[in-house]
Design an enzyme around this catalytic site. Structure first.
Site, PDB file in Angstrom:
ATOM      1  N   HIS A 112       0.720  -1.150  -0.084  1.00 48.66           N
ATOM      2  CA  HIS A 112       0.007  -0.036  -0.005  1.00 48.66           C
ATOM      3  C   HIS A 112       1.060   1.215   0.104  1.00 48.66           C
ATOM      4  O   HIS A 112       1.967   1.158   0.169  1.00 48.66           O
ATOM      5  CB  HIS A 112      -0.950  -0.139   0.956  1.00 48.66           C
ATOM      6  CG  HIS A 112      -0.098   0.139   2.504  1.00 48.66           C
ATOM      7  ND1 HIS A 112      -0.131  -1.266   3.275  1.00 48.66           N
ATOM      8  CD2 HIS A 112       0.585   1.005   3.265  1.00 48.66           C
ATOM      9  CE1 HIS A 112       0.534  -0.833   4.319  1.00 48.66           C
ATOM     10  NE2 HIS A 112       1.097   0.463   4.354  1.00 48.66           N
TER      11      HIS A 112
HETATM   12  C1  T46 Z   1       3.087   0.819   6.905  1.00 44.19           C
HETATM   13  C2  T46 Z   1       3.805  -0.440   7.156  1.00 44.19           C
HETATM   14  C3  T46 Z   1       5.324  -0.147   6.993  1.00 44.19           C
HETATM   15  C4  T46 Z   1      -4.411  -0.367  13.560  1.00 44.19           C
HETATM   16  O1  T46 Z   1      -5.304  -0.744  13.855  1.00 44.19           O
HETATM   17  N1  T46 Z   1      -3.507   0.758  13.774  1.00 44.19           N
HETATM   18  C5  T46 Z   1      -2.305   0.873  13.270  1.00 44.19           C
HETATM   19  O2  T46 Z   1      -1.738   1.841  13.732  1.00 44.19           O
HETATM   20  C6  T46 Z   1      -1.779   0.009  12.303  1.00 44.19           C
HETATM   21  C7  T46 Z   1      -0.422   0.284  11.658  1.00 44.19           C
HETATM   22  C8  T46 Z   1      -2.434  -1.141  11.738  1.00 44.19           C
HETATM   23  N2  T46 Z   1      -3.741  -1.221  12.473  1.00 44.19           N
HETATM   24  C9  T46 Z   1      -4.549  -2.423  11.982  1.00 44.19           C
HETATM   25  C10 T46 Z   1      -5.254  -2.330  10.520  1.00 44.19           C
HETATM   26  C11 T46 Z   1      -5.210  -3.641  10.105  1.00 44.19           C
HETATM   27  O3  T46 Z   1      -6.270  -4.344  10.421  1.00 44.19           O
HETATM   28  O4  T46 Z   1      -3.775  -3.575  12.098  1.00 44.19           O
HETATM   29  C12 T46 Z   1      -4.040  -4.427  11.019  1.00 44.19           C
HETATM   30  C13 T46 Z   1      -2.633  -4.848  10.185  1.00 44.19           C
HETATM   31  O5  T46 Z   1      -2.203  -3.407   9.505  1.00 44.19           O
HETATM   32  P1  T46 Z   1      -1.794  -3.493   7.774  1.00 44.19           P
HETATM   33  O6  T46 Z   1      -2.211  -4.819   7.219  1.00 44.19           O
HETATM   34  O7  T46 Z   1      -1.853  -2.018   7.436  1.00 44.19           O
HETATM   35  O8  T46 Z   1      -0.283  -3.682   8.238  1.00 44.19           O
HETATM   36  P2  T46 Z   1       1.099  -3.756   7.180  1.00 44.19           P
HETATM   37  O9  T46 Z   1       2.081  -4.349   7.868  1.00 44.19           O
HETATM   38  O10 T46 Z   1       0.621  -4.151   5.814  1.00 44.19           O
HETATM   39  O11 T46 Z   1       1.463  -2.189   7.153  1.00 44.19           O
HETATM   40  C14 T46 Z   1       1.916  -1.390   8.282  1.00 44.19           C
HETATM   41  C15 T46 Z   1       1.109  -0.086   8.344  1.00 44.19           C
HETATM   42  O12 T46 Z   1      -0.316  -0.455   8.289  1.00 44.19           O
HETATM   43  C16 T46 Z   1       1.351   0.851   7.342  1.00 44.19           C
HETATM   44  O13 T46 Z   1       1.251   2.210   7.489  1.00 44.19           O
HETATM   45  O14 T46 Z   1       3.547   1.732   6.262  1.00 44.19           O
HETATM   46  O15 T46 Z   1       3.295  -1.153   8.213  1.00 44.19           O
END
Ligand code: T46
Length: 136
Positions: free
Chosen positions: A50
């Protein structure tokens, strides 16, 4: 300009070991509003896929290592985060993927805003459309 913006985080270690301090607007270029960390990543799992519309982040592997792939719609660059003293700054409109997590990886991320799902661009085609339109 390179997509990979690394910051050397100075170690304030002494004979007892190491300590790294990160201070808003002093050794990173934004005010920190949120901290999160990723650990226990399953073998062979990649994350990210993303971009953000309006978010500055600093990513550091405080233990272990992983590889970031960054893409601005024109260029792709890959960088290993493999030291607790190596910080990666990621700005707006940069597609990021995280790959090759080591078993012991703890990826710490400092962010300039609280969590807001509306700030995410999770569709690569939409990302390309946005960056191509903003580059005109
Ligand atoms: C990024 C990369 C480096 C939350 O509720 N609060 C938060 O602060 C974050 C970061 C995530 N979430 C929830 C949203 C999803 O349901 O945690 C779950 C996993 O998040 P996501 O799939 O977005 O995780 P990554 O590892 O793909 O991405 C993360 C960050 O979301 C993103 O901003 O830059 O790490």
């Amino acid at each position: 300009m390179s997509l990979v913006e690394l910051i050397d985080l100075p170690s304030l270690g002494d004979e007892r070991g190491s300590l790294v301090a990160i201070e808003s607007l002093i050794n990173i270029p934004f005010e920190v509003k949120r901290v999160y960390y990723i650990f226990g990543t399953n073998k062979g799992t990649s994350r990210g896929f993303h971009a953000h519309k309006n978010l500055q982040q600093l990513a550091v592997c405080v233990a272990g290592k992983c590889r970031f792939l960054l893409d601005d719609g024109k260029t792709k660059e890959s960088v290993w985060l493999d030291s607790p003293k190596k910080g990666l700054i990621i700005g707006n409109n940069v597609w990021r993927e995280m790959h090759d997590f080591s078993d012991d990886c703890v990826l710490l991320v400092l962010a300039s805003a609280i969590y807001d799902e509306r700030d995410y661009i999770r569709d690569f085609k939409e990302f390309l459309k946005i960056v191509n339109e903003s580059g005109r």
